[in-house]
Design a protein around this motif. Structure first.
Motif, PDB file in Angstrom:
ATOM      1  N   VAL A   1       0.837  -1.199   0.000  1.00  0.00           N
ATOM      2  CA  VAL A   1       0.000   0.000   0.000  1.00  0.00           C
ATOM      3  C   VAL A   1       0.871   1.247   0.000  1.00  0.00           C
ATOM      4  CG1 VAL A   1      -1.882   1.168   1.185  1.00  0.00           C
ATOM      5  CG2 VAL A   1      -1.668  -1.314   1.336  1.00  0.00           C
TER       6      VAL A   1
ATOM      7  N   ASP B   1     -13.807  -8.055   8.058  1.00  0.00           N
ATOM      8  CA  ASP B   1     -13.818  -9.470   7.683  1.00  0.00           C
ATOM      9  C   ASP B   1     -12.481 -10.142   7.937  1.00  0.00           C
ATOM     10  OD1 ASP B   1     -16.367  -9.240   6.927  1.00  0.00           O
ATOM     11  OD2 ASP B   1     -16.041  -9.332   4.766  1.00  0.00           O
ATOM     12  N   HIS B   2     -11.383  -9.409   7.666  1.00  0.00           N
ATOM     13  CA  HIS B   2     -10.108 -10.113   7.778  1.00  0.00           C
ATOM     14  C   HIS B   2      -9.722 -10.366   9.229  1.00  0.00           C
ATOM     15  CE1 HIS B   2      -7.448  -6.755   8.888  1.00  0.00           C
ATOM     16  NE2 HIS B   2      -8.218  -6.028   8.127  1.00  0.00           N
TER      17      HIS B   2
ATOM     18  N   ALA C   1     -11.683 -13.373   9.997  1.00  0.00           N
ATOM     19  CA  ALA C   1     -11.012 -14.524   9.388  1.00  0.00           C
ATOM     20  C   ALA C   1      -9.814 -14.943  10.232  1.00  0.00           C
ATOM     21  CB  ALA C   1     -10.568 -14.180   7.962  1.00  0.00           C
TER      22      ALA C   1
ATOM     23  N   HIS D   1      -2.715  -7.471  12.777  1.00  0.00           N
ATOM     24  CA  HIS D   1      -3.821  -7.300  11.840  1.00  0.00           C
ATOM     25  C   HIS D   1      -4.559  -5.977  12.012  1.00  0.00           C
ATOM     26  CE1 HIS D   1      -3.588 -11.373  10.198  1.00  0.00           C
ATOM     27  NE2 HIS D   1      -3.241 -11.734  11.416  1.00  0.00           N
TER      28      HIS D   1
ATOM     29  N   ASN E   1      -3.259  -1.773   9.970  1.00  0.00           N
ATOM     30  CA  ASN E   1      -4.316  -1.291   9.097  1.00  0.00           C
ATOM     31  C   ASN E   1      -4.937   0.008   9.592  1.00  0.00           C
ATOM     32  OD1 ASN E   1      -4.900  -3.056   6.762  1.00  0.00           O
ATOM     33  ND2 ASN E   1      -4.896  -4.616   8.343  1.00  0.00           N
TER      34      ASN E   1
ATOM     35  N   PHE F   1     -14.294 -17.916   4.025  1.00  0.00           N
ATOM     36  CA  PHE F   1     -15.324 -16.886   4.038  1.00  0.00           C
ATOM     37  C   PHE F   1     -15.771 -16.491   2.641  1.00  0.00           C
ATOM     38  CE2 PHE F   1     -13.542 -16.558   8.230  1.00  0.00           C
ATOM     39  CZ  PHE F   1     -14.653 -16.298   8.999  1.00  0.00           C
TER      40      PHE F   1
ATOM     41  N   ASP G   1     -16.203 -13.248   1.112  1.00  0.00           N
ATOM     42  CA  ASP G   1     -15.536 -12.236   0.287  1.00  0.00           C
ATOM     43  C   ASP G   1     -14.021 -12.364   0.431  1.00  0.00           C
ATOM     44  OD1 ASP G   1     -14.476 -10.080  -0.920  1.00  0.00           O
ATOM     45  OD2 ASP G   1     -15.810  -8.606  -0.019  1.00  0.00           O
TER      46      ASP G   1
ATOM     47  N   SER H   1     -11.896  -8.919   1.255  1.00  0.00           N
ATOM     48  CA  SER H   1     -11.934  -8.303   2.580  1.00  0.00           C
ATOM     49  C   SER H   1     -11.554  -9.294   3.670  1.00  0.00           C
ATOM     50  CB  SER H   1     -13.311  -7.693   2.853  1.00  0.00           C
ATOM     51  OG  SER H   1     -14.285  -8.696   2.873  1.00  0.00           O
ATOM     52  N   SER H   2     -11.491 -10.579   3.346  1.00  0.00           N
ATOM     53  CA  SER H   2     -11.103 -11.549   4.366  1.00  0.00           C
ATOM     54  C   SER H   2      -9.593 -11.719   4.461  1.00  0.00           C
ATOM     55  CB  SER H   2     -11.737 -12.907   4.084  1.00  0.00           C
ATOM     56  OG  SER H   2     -13.131 -12.783   4.097  1.00  0.00           O
ATOM     57  N   LEU H   3      -8.880 -11.073   3.568  1.00  0.00           N
ATOM     58  CA  LEU H   3      -7.424 -11.098   3.660  1.00  0.00           C
ATOM     59  C   LEU H   3      -6.950  -9.753   4.172  1.00  0.00           C
ATOM     60  CD1 LEU H   3      -6.669 -12.869   0.275  1.00  0.00           C
ATOM     61  CD2 LEU H   3      -6.106 -13.764   2.514  1.00  0.00           C
ATOM     62  N   ASN H   4      -5.917  -9.764   4.996  1.00  0.00           N
ATOM     63  CA  ASN H   4      -5.371  -8.527   5.516  1.00  0.00           C
ATOM     64  C   ASN H   4      -4.644  -7.776   4.397  1.00  0.00           C
ATOM     65  OD1 ASN H   4      -3.911  -6.539   6.802  1.00  0.00           O
ATOM     66  ND2 ASN H   4      -3.456  -7.794   8.579  1.00  0.00           N
ATOM     67  N   PRO H   5      -5.083  -6.555   4.074  1.00  0.00           N
ATOM     68  CA  PRO H   5      -4.538  -5.861   2.913  1.00  0.00           C
ATOM     69  C   PRO H   5      -3.075  -5.439   3.051  1.00  0.00           C
ATOM     70  CG  PRO H   5      -6.067  -4.451   4.099  1.00  0.00           C
ATOM     71  CD  PRO H   5      -6.182  -5.811   4.699  1.00  0.00           C
ATOM     72  N   VAL H   6      -2.556  -5.317   4.260  1.00  0.00           N
ATOM     73  CA  VAL H   6      -1.193  -4.791   4.396  1.00  0.00           C
ATOM     74  C   VAL H   6      -0.147  -5.876   4.664  1.00  0.00           C
ATOM     75  CG1 VAL H   6      -2.011  -2.562   5.213  1.00  0.00           C
ATOM     76  CG2 VAL H   6      -1.369  -4.289   6.864  1.00  0.00           C
ATOM     77  N   ILE H   7      -0.564  -7.121   4.643  1.00  0.00           N
ATOM     78  CA  ILE H   7       0.401  -8.204   4.874  1.00  0.00           C
ATOM     79  C   ILE H   7       0.460  -9.071   3.626  1.00  0.00           C
ATOM     80  CG2 ILE H   7       1.011 -10.149   6.319  1.00  0.00           C
ATOM     81  CD1 ILE H   7      -0.457  -9.009   8.564  1.00  0.00           C
TER      82      ILE H   7
ATOM     83  N   TYR I   1       0.696  -8.950  -2.371  1.00  0.00           N
ATOM     84  CA  TYR I   1      -0.345  -8.512  -1.448  1.00  0.00           C
ATOM     85  C   TYR I   1      -1.718  -8.854  -2.034  1.00  0.00           C
ATOM     86  CZ  TYR I   1       3.306  -6.215   1.112  1.00  0.00           C
ATOM     87  OH  TYR I   1       4.423  -5.995   1.840  1.00  0.00           O
TER      88      TYR I   1
ATOM     89  N   HIS J   1      -4.337  -7.334  -2.899  1.00  0.00           N
ATOM     90  CA  HIS J   1      -4.944  -6.578  -4.005  1.00  0.00           C
ATOM     91  C   HIS J   1      -4.312  -6.900  -5.352  1.00  0.00           C
ATOM     92  CE1 HIS J   1      -1.513  -3.938  -3.041  1.00  0.00           C
ATOM     93  NE2 HIS J   1      -1.566  -3.625  -4.321  1.00  0.00           N
ATOM     94  N   GLN J   2      -3.175  -7.607  -5.331  1.00  0.00           N
ATOM     95  CA  GLN J   2      -2.515  -7.921  -6.598  1.00  0.00           C
ATOM     96  C   GLN J   2      -2.982  -9.245  -7.179  1.00  0.00           C
ATOM     97  OE1 GLN J   2       1.275  -7.268  -4.576  1.00  0.00           O
ATOM     98  NE2 GLN J   2       1.869  -6.159  -6.404  1.00  0.00           N
TER      99      GLN J   2
ATOM    100  N   ILE K   1      -5.129 -21.144   3.297  1.00  0.00           N
ATOM    101  CA  ILE K   1      -4.960 -20.758   4.701  1.00  0.00           C
ATOM    102  C   ILE K   1      -5.837 -21.628   5.599  1.00  0.00           C
ATOM    103  CG2 ILE K   1      -5.336 -18.910   6.369  1.00  0.00           C
ATOM    104  CD1 ILE K   1      -4.624 -16.937   4.111  1.00  0.00           C
TER     105      ILE K   1
END
Lengths: 310, 336
Positions: A25, A200-201, A204, A219, A223, B96, B98, B101-107, B151, B153-154, B167
């Motif tokens: 990001v 959601d994450h 999860a 987590h 964020n 899950f 979606d 949104s179920s994956l952490n976007p910054v990791i 990540y 989003h890719q 996972i």
């Protein structure tokens, strides 16, 4: 035929490889920032300011505490040293070289800004994480305390805290300014932590049996930091102005041999009728530096906020 | 004894100053190892809440869970937070709806897969990421080594869902709950993901609870189907029995409302009248009665019990006073 498909495959593979492998990001935001003139302008000011503060001991022509032009000061006639050979800005009320004082003054201003922001950030981080991660009564207690602090106008609060110290010095100024920023950081962080808690994450991660501590620090916190980091660039500007205001009100460092822009402004106020230029210089410096940090912060916010992307 | 035995599971949401809302009302079902059990129903029928209750993911405050959910003989509903945490991810996996949104976007993906392995297997980061790469390869993600550093989003939607499945399956759980795993994906990818799930489940003898509103998914994957309405199971049957002879008017309505390719042009779709918003509790009469074309007077007076079907053969439980009569010839043939 096969050579052609091989070529296409090779091209596709190359495209796939060059296509943003592992772009985080932060990296994506940087790409947008690099082309943003507002950011570049702000960043240029900030970089120049930091360079100035670091290099000022070599840049300043004279010792800022030495009354080298003292013989040109005539109190009775309200006369101070005018700009002259070797002293392009002239001297101040007691005959110290104004240019040297402005240059060296940047050090104190940078220190105040950075330290106050760091302390405020750290305090807010601890409180906000506690409130956002634990929730319940911890959240309630922390947030009500924050509300109380936020209900007092920031500068007034800083002045009150500064006035608590019987012997003001540079560090008490920093502390007073930082304390005002703590509730803002705390509230901001708590808000985004709460949003993360129901995301959601995080659900999860809980469904995978990840421990609470790891959920909070791996987590939720990373964020939630975006808005807080942006806020800190804005707080840098605010801290500099607030610290200047405290110095101006006489709650700053009493040792006036070490120049500080706010204190210089306060001193200049006494002679604002006869020698307004004494006020112009430090005031202009404060304004430009604050503008630099603000522009940088605003464009950072835009770059990190997906909603304001054009 | 089945791997998972859910008995009379109820979930009641209570808010201050509001009427308690019963989201799940006495749901019972079993899942055997290697078996796929479907929970089917429209939005708000309690599918997801059932799965969250089994996983212990519902909030503590304002939620009352009663009944029993025994996993391998252990009662899940009374386990402590810590005991439950040790089982989640390890013995109970969940996929899950979606995937983004179920994956952490910054990791990075690799870290998210490795995290579970580290947590439950106690492996080092390095060993875990080697396993993570193998897992990604197993769920059909090409070039897994490179994907580890990418990540969420890719990745494409299908790829993300594959990563989520990797996972969830990282520690080889004995029970996997898939909560609408294909809803956010387009049809071609849906088929791939379902095939992948079916294959993995078969290979590892994992029990799978498939939560979906998509009857196509049910038809393709589930061994046994539970149709939920208003928080209760209204019909349970094997997949073939259910699709050939739907007995409950709700099941019948669901099947009838699917648009058919072989229907004449211009024919209108036949939806079920009303919506779940007319939902009434099961306290008196059948909750489906207001929308039911077969409703008779008994339906609004007496709550129907879950009973074996008196007419059609096969293992089937039914909660209805006036079921749909098996009509056409195909259906008549399998009558006893």
């Amino acid at each position: 035929m096969s050579t052609r498909t091989d070529k296409i495959d090779a091209l596709a593979e190359q495209a796939a490889r060059t296509d943003s492998a592992g772009v985080s990001v932060a990296a994506a935001a940087w790409r947008r920032l690099r082309r943003n003139p507002v950011f570049l302008f702000g960043a240029a000011i900030v970089v120049a300011f930091v360079a100035l503060a670091l290099l000022s001991p070599w840049l300043a022509p004279y010792d800022p505490g030495e009354r080298m032009l003292g013989d040109q000061v005539i109190r009775a006639r309200d006369q101070i040293p005018p700009p002259q050979e070797g002293h392009p800005l002239g001297g101040d009320q007691v005959g110290r070289d104004l240019l040297s004082r402005i240059l060296i003054g940047s050090q104190q201003t940078l220190m105040v800004g950075v330290l106050a922001t760091l302390i405020g950030f750290t305090g807010g981080l601890v409180l906000g994480t506690l409130a956002g991660a634990l929730g319940g009564w911890v959240d309630t207690v922390v947030m009500r305390a924050v509300d109380v602090m936020l209900s007092i106008p920031g500068l007034l609060l800083a002045v009150s805290i500064g006035a608590l110290f019987s012997q003001p010095n540079q560090f008490t100024v920093i502390l007073a300014v930082a304390m005002v920023q703590v509730p803002i950081f705390a509230r901001l962080l708590r808000g985004s932590m709460l949003a993360q808690r129901h995301s959601d994450h995080v659900l999860a991660a809980r469904a995978l049996g990840v421990r609470q501590r790891a959920i909070v620090f791996r987590h939720m916190l990373p964020n939630s930091l975006g808005p807080v980091i942006v806020q800190s660039t804005l707080v840098l500007a605010i801290s500099i102005i607030d610290a200047a205001a405290l110095s101006f009100l006489g709650l700053g460092n009493p040792d006036d041999r070490i120049p500080e822009w706010g204190a210089m402004l306060g001193e200049a106020q006494k002679a604002i009728d006869s020698h307004p230029h004494l006020a112009y210089w430090p005031a202009a410096c404060i304004i430009v530096v604050a503008l630099g940090f603000t522009l940088m912060g605003e464009s950072l916010r835009e770059a990190l906020d997906p909603k304001s992307r054009r | 004894m089945a791997l998972l035995e859910v008995r009379d599971l109820s979930v009641v949401f209570k808010r201050k100053g509001e009427e308690p809302f019963t989201a799940v009302d006495g749901v019972s079902f079993d899942v055997e190892p290697g078996q796929t059990v479907g929970l089917v129903g429209e939005s708000g029928c309690g599918k997801s809440v059932t799965s969250m209750a089994i996983m212990g993911l519902l909030a503590k405050r304002g939620v009352k869970v009663s009944g029993s959910a025994k996993f391998d003989g252990t009662e899940l509903l009374t386990l402590s937070d810590k005991q439950m945490r040790d089982r989640r991810g390890q013995e109970l996996g969940m996929v899950f709806q979606d995937p983004l949104s179920s994956l952490n976007p910054v990791i990075s993906i690799g870290l998210q897969v490795a995290e579970v392995i580290e947590r439950h297997r106690g492996l080092s980061r390095k060993e875990a990421s080697v396993q993570a790469a193998e897992l990604l390869d197993k769920v059909g993600i090409p070039d897994p080594k490179r994907r580890l550093s990418e990540y969420p989003h890719q990745l494409s939607g299908g790829m993300r869902q594959r990563a989520l499945i990797a996972i969830a399956l990282a520690c080889r759980p004995r029970l996997l709950i898939a909560d609408e795993p294909t809803t956010a994906l387009d049809v071609t990818i849906q088929a791939q993901i379902l095939a992948l799930l079916a294959e993995l489940v078969k290979e590892t003898d994992t029990a799978l609870i498939m939560i979906t509103h998509d009857l196509g998914v049910v038809a393709g994957l589930c061994d046994e189907v539970n149709v939920l309405y208003g928080g209760r199971v209204v019909e349970r049957a094997g997949r073939h029995d259910l699709f050939r002879v739907p007995r409950h008017p709700y099941t019948h309505g669901l099947l009838a409302s699917i648009p058919r390719l072989d229907a004449p042009r211009g024919e209108r779709l036949s939806p079920i009248r009303g919506s779940v918003a007319d939902n009434i509790p099961w306290t008196q009469g059948c909750a489906f009665a207001p929308r039911c074309p077969n409703a008779i007077d008994t339906c609004v007076e007496v709550t129907p019990a879950m009973e074996p079907d008196p007419v059609v053969a096969g293992e089937r439980l039914l909660r209805c006073h006036n079921p749909v009569e098996p009509a056409d010839r195909v259906e008549q043939e399998i009558l006893t």
